[in-house]
Design a protein around this motif. Structure first.
Motif, PDB file in Angstrom:
ATOM      1  N   LEU A  51       0.832  -1.210   0.000  1.00  0.00           N
ATOM      2  CA  LEU A  51       0.000   0.000   0.000  1.00  0.00           C
ATOM      3  C   LEU A  51       0.867   1.261   0.000  1.00  0.00           C
ATOM      4  N   GLU A  52       2.009   1.205   0.662  1.00  0.00           N
ATOM      5  CA  GLU A  52       2.924   2.356   0.651  1.00  0.00           C
ATOM      6  C   GLU A  52       3.487   2.585  -0.749  1.00  0.00           C
ATOM      7  N   TYR A  53       3.790   1.512  -1.457  1.00  0.00           N
ATOM      8  CA  TYR A  53       4.281   1.673  -2.828  1.00  0.00           C
ATOM      9  C   TYR A  53       3.203   2.258  -3.731  1.00  0.00           C
ATOM     10  N   PRO A  92      -5.151  -5.190 -20.860  1.00  0.00           N
ATOM     11  CA  PRO A  92      -6.520  -5.681 -20.682  1.00  0.00           C
ATOM     12  C   PRO A  92      -6.630  -6.916 -19.796  1.00  0.00           C
ATOM     13  N   GLU A  93      -5.529  -7.654 -19.613  1.00  0.00           N
ATOM     14  CA  GLU A  93      -5.571  -8.845 -18.752  1.00  0.00           C
ATOM     15  C   GLU A  93      -5.690  -8.471 -17.280  1.00  0.00           C
ATOM     16  N   CYS A  94      -5.408  -7.229 -16.952  1.00  0.00           N
ATOM     17  CA  CYS A  94      -5.476  -6.758 -15.576  1.00  0.00           C
ATOM     18  C   CYS A  94      -6.928  -6.418 -15.241  1.00  0.00           C
ATOM     19  N   ALA A  95      -7.404  -6.836 -14.055  1.00  0.00           N
ATOM     20  CA  ALA A  95      -8.787  -6.588 -13.652  1.00  0.00           C
ATOM     21  C   ALA A  95      -9.063  -5.092 -13.461  1.00  0.00           C
ATOM     22  N   SER A  96      -8.050  -4.335 -13.090  1.00  0.00           N
ATOM     23  CA  SER A  96      -8.185  -2.889 -12.923  1.00  0.00           C
ATOM     24  C   SER A  96      -7.725  -2.203 -14.207  1.00  0.00           C
ATOM     25  N   PRO A  97      -8.290  -1.031 -14.508  1.00  0.00           N
ATOM     26  CA  PRO A  97      -7.792  -0.302 -15.682  1.00  0.00           C
ATOM     27  C   PRO A  97      -6.318   0.045 -15.482  1.00  0.00           C
ATOM     28  N   PHE A  98      -5.467  -0.446 -16.336  1.00  0.00           N
ATOM     29  CA  PHE A  98      -4.027  -0.268 -16.200  1.00  0.00           C
ATOM     30  C   PHE A  98      -3.455   0.087 -17.563  1.00  0.00           C
ATOM     31  N   PHE A  99      -2.643   1.163 -17.599  1.00  0.00           N
ATOM     32  CA  PHE A  99      -2.026   1.620 -18.834  1.00  0.00           C
ATOM     33  C   PHE A  99      -0.559   1.888 -18.551  1.00  0.00           C
ATOM     34  N   LEU A 100       0.282   1.645 -19.567  1.00  0.00           N
ATOM     35  CA  LEU A 100       1.708   1.919 -19.404  1.00  0.00           C
ATOM     36  C   LEU A 100       2.297   2.424 -20.708  1.00  0.00           C
ATOM     37  N   VAL A 101       3.425   3.086 -20.580  1.00  0.00           N
ATOM     38  CA  VAL A 101       4.188   3.542 -21.732  1.00  0.00           C
ATOM     39  C   VAL A 101       5.638   3.646 -21.302  1.00  0.00           C
ATOM     40  N   THR A 102       6.539   3.380 -22.241  1.00  0.00           N
ATOM     41  CA  THR A 102       7.971   3.528 -21.960  1.00  0.00           C
ATOM     42  C   THR A 102       8.576   4.488 -22.967  1.00  0.00           C
ATOM     43  N   GLU A 141      -6.473   5.070  -8.228  1.00  0.00           N
ATOM     44  CA  GLU A 141      -6.195   4.978  -6.793  1.00  0.00           C
ATOM     45  C   GLU A 141      -7.091   3.949  -6.112  1.00  0.00           C
ATOM     46  N   GLU A 142      -8.200   3.623  -6.748  1.00  0.00           N
ATOM     47  CA  GLU A 142      -9.137   2.632  -6.189  1.00  0.00           C
ATOM     48  C   GLU A 142      -8.611   1.210  -6.340  1.00  0.00           C
ATOM     49  N   ALA A 143      -7.458   1.048  -6.930  1.00  0.00           N
ATOM     50  CA  ALA A 143      -6.832  -0.277  -7.097  1.00  0.00           C
ATOM     51  C   ALA A 143      -5.465  -0.260  -6.414  1.00  0.00           C
ATOM     52  N   PRO A 144      -5.431  -0.168  -5.079  1.00  0.00           N
ATOM     53  CA  PRO A 144      -4.154   0.048  -4.383  1.00  0.00           C
ATOM     54  C   PRO A 144      -3.144  -1.088  -4.507  1.00  0.00           C
ATOM     55  N   THR A 145      -3.586  -2.337  -4.614  1.00  0.00           N
ATOM     56  CA  THR A 145      -2.590  -3.410  -4.707  1.00  0.00           C
ATOM     57  C   THR A 145      -1.902  -3.393  -6.075  1.00  0.00           C
ATOM     58  N   VAL A 146      -2.673  -3.193  -7.128  1.00  0.00           N
ATOM     59  CA  VAL A 146      -2.096  -3.129  -8.473  1.00  0.00           C
ATOM     60  C   VAL A 146      -1.271  -1.855  -8.615  1.00  0.00           C
ATOM     61  N   ARG A 147      -1.764  -0.786  -8.040  1.00  0.00           N
ATOM     62  CA  ARG A 147      -1.021   0.476  -8.051  1.00  0.00           C
ATOM     63  C   ARG A 147       0.301   0.316  -7.284  1.00  0.00           C
ATOM     64  N   GLY A 148       0.260  -0.451  -6.187  1.00  0.00           N
ATOM     65  CA  GLY A 148       1.476  -0.729  -5.420  1.00  0.00           C
ATOM     66  C   GLY A 148       2.493  -1.507  -6.243  1.00  0.00           C
ATOM     67  N   TYR A 149       2.020  -2.477  -7.015  1.00  0.00           N
ATOM     68  CA  TYR A 149       2.910  -3.244  -7.890  1.00  0.00           C
ATOM     69  C   TYR A 149       3.541  -2.314  -8.928  1.00  0.00           C
ATOM     70  N   ALA A 150       2.749  -1.395  -9.477  1.00  0.00           N
ATOM     71  CA  ALA A 150       3.293  -0.424 -10.434  1.00  0.00           C
ATOM     72  C   ALA A 150       4.349   0.444  -9.754  1.00  0.00           C
ATOM     73  N   GLY A 151       4.099   0.830  -8.501  1.00  0.00           N
ATOM     74  CA  GLY A 151       5.083   1.613  -7.751  1.00  0.00           C
ATOM     75  C   GLY A 151       6.372   0.835  -7.531  1.00  0.00           C
ATOM     76  N   ILE A 152       6.256  -0.459  -7.286  1.00  0.00           N
ATOM     77  CA  ILE A 152       7.434  -1.327  -7.123  1.00  0.00           C
ATOM     78  C   ILE A 152       8.220  -1.375  -8.424  1.00  0.00           C
ATOM     79  N   LEU A 153       7.524  -1.556  -9.540  1.00  0.00           N
ATOM     80  CA  LEU A 153       8.209  -1.592 -10.837  1.00  0.00           C
ATOM     81  C   LEU A 153       8.888  -0.260 -11.128  1.00  0.00           C
TER      82      LEU A 153
END
Length: 148
Positions: free
Chosen positions: A31-33, A55-65, A80-92
């Protein structure tokens, strides 16, 4: 289990932190991430069509590099309503900051399983995490192709 040498140093440190933490602290750290995820630059906040959906992610997730030296700069859009997935993005974002494209491409596909997250989140969310990493690697590969 993944081998420690396959992960960039920053990401390995995060994996080790999660692996050694008790279960309740792992969830708190995730959650901190989610709070550490950097905001999108205006060019993507105002033009999300430039970002790739996962699209495989249950939460709306977008990325770009974007190419940055021998690595990439990565940007994630996660509600922000998807804190665990958002936390994983923060870790990455933190764990791969400064990593080379080769290091990113060599990350084991399920490295996050070594973090003890399977005890905290649903299998569907774990599959989403795998899909996020695969999309990220595809973006890095496409960037390599575009540069050649």
């Amino acid at each position: 289990m993944t081998t420690d040498t396959a992960l960039p140093e920053k990401l390995q440190s995060i994996v080790d932190l999660f692996r050694s933490a008790p279960k309740p602290l792992r969830l708190q750290a995730l959650l901190e991430y989610s709070k550490k995820l950097p905001p999108l630059p205006d060019k993507y906040a105002e033009h999300p069509e430039f970002m790739q959906p996962v699209p495989e992610c249950a939460s709306p997730f977008f990325l770009v590099t974007e190419p940055k030296g021998d690595g990439v700069e990565m940007f994630f859009k996660v509600p922000e309503e998807a804190p665990t997935v958002r936390g994983y993005a923060g870790i990455l974002a933190e764990g791969l900051s400064g990593a080379s494209r080769e290091e990113i491409l060599n990350i084991p596909d399920q490295f996050y399983m070594d973090m003890g997250l399977s005890e905290l989140i649903t299998p569907m969310r774990l599959r989403g995490m795998g899909a996020i990493l695969m999309r990220l690697k595809n973006e890095v590969r496409q960037g390599d192709t575009a540069q050649n």
